[in-house]
Design a protein around this motif. Structure first.
Motif, PDB file in Angstrom:
ATOM      1  N   SER A   1       0.815  -1.217   0.000  1.00 29.29           N
ATOM      2  CA  SER A   1       0.000   0.000   0.000  1.00 29.29           C
ATOM      3  C   SER A   1       0.848   1.268   0.000  1.00 29.29           C
ATOM      4  CB  SER A   1      -0.939   0.013   1.215  1.00 29.29           C
ATOM      5  OG  SER A   1      -0.199   0.046   2.424  1.00 29.29           O
TER       6      SER A   1
ATOM      7  N   ARG B   1      -0.927  -5.192  -6.476  1.00 32.09           N
ATOM      8  CA  ARG B   1      -2.054  -4.598  -5.745  1.00 32.09           C
ATOM      9  C   ARG B   1      -3.390  -5.122  -6.290  1.00 32.09           C
ATOM     10  NH1 ARG B   1      -0.423   1.839  -5.495  1.00 32.09           N
ATOM     11  NH2 ARG B   1       0.777   1.776  -3.537  1.00 32.09           N
TER      12      ARG B   1
ATOM     13  N   GLN C   1      -9.509 -10.275  -2.351  1.00 31.08           N
ATOM     14  CA  GLN C   1     -10.531  -9.793  -1.421  1.00 31.08           C
ATOM     15  C   GLN C   1     -11.915  -9.808  -2.059  1.00 31.08           C
ATOM     16  OE1 GLN C   1      -9.563  -6.444   1.266  1.00 31.08           O
ATOM     17  NE2 GLN C   1      -7.610  -6.306   0.168  1.00 31.08           N
TER      18      GLN C   1
ATOM     19  N   ALA D   1     -13.069   0.058   1.069  1.00 25.94           N
ATOM     20  CA  ALA D   1     -12.145  -0.542   2.029  1.00 25.94           C
ATOM     21  C   ALA D   1     -11.037  -1.305   1.311  1.00 25.94           C
ATOM     22  CB  ALA D   1     -12.900  -1.472   2.980  1.00 25.94           C
TER      23      ALA D   1
ATOM     24  N   ARG E   1      -8.487   1.186  -0.149  1.00 31.86           N
ATOM     25  CA  ARG E   1      -7.563   1.719   0.865  1.00 31.86           C
ATOM     26  C   ARG E   1      -6.523   0.674   1.264  1.00 31.86           C
ATOM     27  NH1 ARG E   1     -12.421   3.819   2.932  1.00 31.86           N
ATOM     28  NH2 ARG E   1     -12.538   2.117   4.459  1.00 31.86           N
ATOM     29  N   SER E   2      -6.936  -0.590   1.375  1.00 35.63           N
ATOM     30  CA  SER E   2      -6.022  -1.630   1.865  1.00 35.63           C
ATOM     31  C   SER E   2      -4.890  -1.914   0.891  1.00 35.63           C
ATOM     32  CB  SER E   2      -6.800  -2.920   2.147  1.00 35.63           C
ATOM     33  OG  SER E   2      -7.187  -3.570   0.946  1.00 35.63           O
TER      34      SER E   2
END
Length: 316
Positions: free
Chosen positions: A219, A258, A265, A275, A278-279
């Motif tokens: 990140s 990424r 996810q 979310a 951002r992660s």
């Protein structure tokens, strides 16, 4: 985590052990194309491995000696044989008649040759992230200096299956994953030019250090200067060596990694797109969506729908 550990974890790597193969006299066994990454280890005796099509490569049959093991990374038929002139019998009926976890082949008595075998299954994206980076056959000869760790894992699997203590199958399958890691390590050390992409980068200490940084904190907005500092080389040296080994620059690699993390996810849970963004280092859903479409050719929403447990076919 390091890159190899990251990818194997992301791909949900699992081992599955099959019945062993004992053979004597004249014998040959023909296997259909496996739906797993097949492995065999010769615990006693010797034999030949013949892989159809590209798997055999220009070198022809692979001679397997006692202590050798191999990975078959393509789904192609193959034959194991002790005699070059014997017509092979199909493996399916032979293994269906296995007794006490051992199938038997050949016209002789006893077990002059004994092979331990099984396969590895992976989750989504394994072909692109791992398997396409490897040659069709990864052969680890027992006599090589770095093969001791593989032999340790194989001997431990052998003991678990022979003695059958509590939870033997579970322990043996975990040991097989340990064996896989060691096989990949040894292959990288022995034949760094036989792999491509991020795996090739692990064989270059400078590039490996940069990859470790990217995987340790994906990140973070990494710059080439930061990565070069971590690897103790100049920016131009890092950029050139990274591009040469991995086939893309550090920034492009970071973007793709990424997106792989975001895709995991999306497949696995119900986290919101904000979310997830951002992660993995994106400041907004739209920024993630743009990168996601560029890398995987679809939107995060469509990807989640197509890969949700309700829409994926059930395993047989």
């Amino acid at each position: 985590m390091d890159p190899l550990e990251d990818v194997l974890t992301l791909l949900d790597t699992r081992a599955h052990l099959s019945s062993g193969l004992a053979a004597a006299g004249r014998w040959a066994v023909r296997f259909e194309a496996p739906d797993v990454v097949k492995f065999n280890a010769v615990r006693r005796g010797s034999c030949l491995l013949e892989v159809d099509g590209e798997g055999a490569g220009a070198g022809g049959p692979v001679a397997l000696a006692e202590g050798d093991c191999y990975l078959l990374t393509r789904s192609v038929p193959f034959t194991l044989r002790g005699d070059p002139h014997t017509a092979p019998v199909p493996a399916g009926p032979l293994f269906a008649r296995a007794e006490r976890g051992v199938a038997r082949a050949g016209d002789g008595d006893g077990d002059e040759v004994f092979l331990l075998g099984g396969g590895f299954t992976f989750g989504a994206r394994a072909q692109e992230l791992l398997l396409d980076r490897l040659p069709p056959v990864v052969h680890v000869p027992a006599g090589t200096p770095h093969a001791e760790t593989v032999q340790w894992a194989l001997a431990a699997i052998d003991r678990e299956l022979a003695q059958r203590p509590m939870a033997a199958t579970l322990v043996a399958e975990h040991l097989a994953v340990v064996m896989l890691v060691h096989v990949l390590r040894l292959h990288l050390a022995r034949e760094p030019h036989a792999v491509s992409g991020w795996l090739a980068g692990l064989a270059d200490p400078v590039v490996a250090e940069a990859l470790a940084c990217l995987h340790r904190d994906p990140s973070h907005t990494w710059t080439v200067a930061e990565l070069a500092g971590a690897a103790a080389v100049s920016r131009s040296t890092l950029a050139a060596r990274f591009k040469s080994a991995v086939g893309q620059g550090p920034s492009e690699y970071l973007t793709r990694w990424r997106i792989e993390l975001a895709a995991r996810q999306l497949r696995d849970g119900g986290a919101t797109l904000a979310a997830i963004a951002r992660s993995v280092g994106y400041g907004s859903e739209s920024a993630l969506s743009v990168a996601f479409r560029r890398v995987l050719g679809t939107t995060p929403g469509d990807y989640r729908t197509a890969n949700s447990p309700r829409t994926l076919p059930r395993s047989p």
